[in-house]
Design a protein around this motif. Structure first.
Motif, PDB file in Angstrom:
ATOM      1  N   UNK A 471       0.759  -1.211   0.027  1.00  0.00           N
ATOM      2  CA  UNK A 471       0.002  -0.186  -0.012  1.00  0.00           C
ATOM      3  C   UNK A 471       0.726   1.225  -0.082  1.00  0.00           C
ATOM      4  N   UNK A 472       0.331   2.546  -0.276  1.00  0.00           N
ATOM      5  CA  UNK A 472       1.260   3.449  -0.654  1.00  0.00           C
ATOM      6  C   UNK A 472       1.872   4.095   0.788  1.00  0.00           C
ATOM      7  N   UNK A 473       1.203   3.804   1.806  1.00  0.00           N
ATOM      8  CA  UNK A 473       1.745   4.031   3.210  1.00  0.00           C
ATOM      9  C   UNK A 473       3.108   3.282   3.595  1.00  0.00           C
ATOM     10  N   UNK A 474       3.261   2.215   2.726  1.00  0.00           N
ATOM     11  CA  UNK A 474       4.535   1.209   2.910  1.00  0.00           C
ATOM     12  C   UNK A 474       4.339   0.555   4.136  1.00  0.00           C
ATOM     13  N   UNK A 483       7.871  -4.440  15.912  1.00  0.00           N
ATOM     14  CA  UNK A 483       7.449  -5.474  14.878  1.00  0.00           C
ATOM     15  C   UNK A 483       7.134  -5.008  13.521  1.00  0.00           C
ATOM     16  N   UNK A 484       7.998  -5.783  12.406  1.00  0.00           N
ATOM     17  CA  UNK A 484       7.700  -5.162  11.175  1.00  0.00           C
ATOM     18  C   UNK A 484       6.347  -5.615  10.702  1.00  0.00           C
ATOM     19  N   UNK A 485       5.742  -4.522  10.221  1.00  0.00           N
ATOM     20  CA  UNK A 485       4.220  -4.680   9.597  1.00  0.00           C
ATOM     21  C   UNK A 485       4.258  -4.117   8.438  1.00  0.00           C
ATOM     22  N   UNK A 486       3.576  -4.765   7.468  1.00  0.00           N
ATOM     23  CA  UNK A 486       3.680  -4.099   5.956  1.00  0.00           C
ATOM     24  C   UNK A 486       1.977  -4.713   5.170  1.00  0.00           C
ATOM     25  N   UNK A 487       1.299  -3.585   5.124  1.00  0.00           N
ATOM     26  CA  UNK A 487       0.142  -3.943   4.384  1.00  0.00           C
ATOM     27  C   UNK A 487       0.490  -4.387   2.741  1.00  0.00           C
TER      28      UNK A 487
END
Length: 530
Positions: A471-474, A483-487
């Protein structure tokens, strides 16, 4: 050592599948000398008895009781309770398992809250995620309506509570023995604890599919037991919320769902036999207050059923049964202090693409004319409780784990200018707390959404993003545990979440104190240089 929990397992021709519950019991974090395991062999004709005796000979806290075949699990469970010595008993089926922390956590919370019943989080592929487990509840009572979404006996019960109140299972071949048991237990419980943050029960299909019965059930073998369940509920409650919550659930699930099946729509004699038998239960056992607890569309359908207006029931069912839900982001998705914040909007659409609407009618609303036109009384039928069972749940379903977590959602029901009914709100996913107050385990999560409006209940996915892109929010790291989180959008353009950097690495945040000292050092360096 005092036995804290007795596990009761009815067994009939379990074969190799009995290894599953045994393995899960031996992995419990509660010490084995505080656990008693009672297998009640219900006259097995395979090698189950030999398997059980072999295990019991090697395991001090395992016992095997044998009895002639009774044909159903009720009597073996009763025999187990009668022979148990634990402070609490937990019922476990012969092909299911317990989470490793199940007994320790459930027992601790039971003693902290003086609980009569502890309902533990269920995972598995026998049914979808259960909304009840979106949060843990230390103590509640039988008026809590969501309790009745889980009517299996796979819970922990105070043994004295069962004995003192003569709460037993129906014995012999019957239907709904689980419901009849809980029709006694739930209403009489003074304290019920919900464990939502720890997986306690694993309810999964067997490889051979034999624990997922699809056998044909004759109406005369089913609905008399549904009537008896209602009679037990009424015998153990006074008129009010607890009674209505149980019976309204059964009106919705056991009765009205059958009036939208293809067999009912086609007038199939077998399906019509179910309809007639179910309607008899409603007319004889359910009061007006039970019907009034249903959401608007279902309440309208209930009135048609009670009036035996079969063709009108079919017409309404045909008009909404292919409806779908859709969910979209209604604004930018952003990270705020390590929390993913996403505004959303959800609605329902018919097969032709039109949205499900309501009409202003007096001081309330009327059902969509697309649903009720041409039905006598339909266009004039009104309601005010548009929020009755209106809800939206975002479910983070971890791949290959058969479990889900429910992140925080704020929402409200709105009616657009054209009458479209929508749920608007904000989704907040905090990787530090989204697992029912705890951190999300590392893994890939598909985001599913359950939308309930007017009584129509549909699952959806957030779709439409660029394939296989963030997603554009990265990505971002959470505040507390980093914690690493990426949508991201999956290969089919559906929303998913990468927790732990499995596919999308997220750089660590610099330590705030370290960053401050770096700024100070730069300033000192500039001063000295000048």
């Amino acid at each position: 050592m005092t036995v804290k929990v007795s596990i009761i397992i009815p067994v009939y021709n379990a074969g190799e599948y009995i290894e599953r519950p045994i393995g899960s019991i031996l992995k419990q974090t509660l010490p084995q000398d505080e656990i008693e395991v009672i297998f009640v062999d219900d006259g097995s004709t395979d090698d189950s008895a030999e398997r059980l005796r072999s295990v019991a000979d090697k395991t001090e806290n395992f016992r095997v009781l044998s009895m002639p075949n009774s044909g159903w699990p009720g009597r073996p469970r009763n025999v187990g309770v009668a022979n148990a010595v634990g402070e609490y008993v937990h019922f476990l089926d012969q092909d299911d398992g317990l989470g490793p922390k199940a007994l320790e956590v459930m027992y601790d919370r039971a003693t902290q809250n003086n609980s009569d019943i502890v309902v533990g989080k269920v995972k598995g592929n026998m049914r979808g995620p259960i909304r009840l487990f979106r949060e843990s509840i230390e103590s509640t009572g039988p008026e809590f309506a969501e309790l009745y979404e889980t009517l299996t006996p796979h819970k922990m019960f105070r043994r004295e509570f069962l004995l003192d109140n003569d709460i037993t299972f129906q014995e012999g071949r019957c239907r709904l023995e689980d419901q009849m048991f809980l029709a006694k237990a739930y209403p009489l419980a003074k304290s019920i604890t919900i464990v939502g943050d720890v997986v306690c029960y694993d309810w999964s299909k067997r490889d051979d599919g034999s624990n997922n019965s699809k056998s044909r059930t004759e109406p005369e073998d089913y609905y008399p037991w549904l009537a008896k369940t209602a009679q037990i509920v009424k015998a153990n409650t006074t008129p009010g919320p607890a009674r209505d919550a149980f019976l309204t659930r059964n009106y919705r699930v056991e009765v009205l769902r059958n009036t939208s099946t293809q067999g009912f729509l086609n007038g199939d004699p077998f399906s019509m036999g179910h309809y007639e038998a179910a309607r008899k239960v409603v007319v004889e056992e359910y009061t007006d207050s039970v019907r009034e607890g249903l959401p608007p569309l279902w309440r309208f359908r209930a009135e048609l059923l009670e009036a035996d207006r079969v063709e009108d029931l079919r017409t309404v069912a045909r008009r909404y049964r292919d409806a779908i839900s859709e969910v979209e982001f209604s604004g930018p998705v952003r990270w705020r202090k390590g929390v993913l914040v996403a505004p959303f909007r959800a609605r329902l659409r018919y097969e032709d693409g039109a949205t499900v609407k309501v009409r202003k009618l007096g001081d309330g609303y009327g059902l969509d004319l697309a649903l009720v036109h041409g039905i006598d009384g339909g266009p004039d039928w009104s309601f005010k409780d548009i929020e009755n069972r209106a809800a939206i749940d975002f479910q983070l379903r971890q791949r290959n784990k058969a479990q889900a977590w429910f992140p925080e959602v704020e929402s409200k029901v709105t009616v657009a200018a054209d009458g479209t009914v929508e749920i608007e709100g904000t989704l907040r996913i905090d990787p530090d707390t989204a697992a029912c107050g705890g951190r999300l385990p590392k893994g890939l999560y598909d985001v599913h959404v359950n939308v309930q409006l007017l009584g129509i209940d549909r699952m959806a996915r957030v779709e439409g993003g660029p394939v296989s892109e963030l997603l554009s929010c990265g990505g971002e790291r959470s505040e507390r545990h980093h914690i690493q989180a990426a949508p991201y959008w999956t290969r089919d353009g559906r929303l998913a979440l990468d927790i732990g950097g499995n596919m999308h690495k997220v750089p660590d945040k610099p330590d705030r104190h370290e960053a401050t000292w770096r700024k100070v050092a730069k300033k000192v360096k500039r001063v000295l240089a000048s």
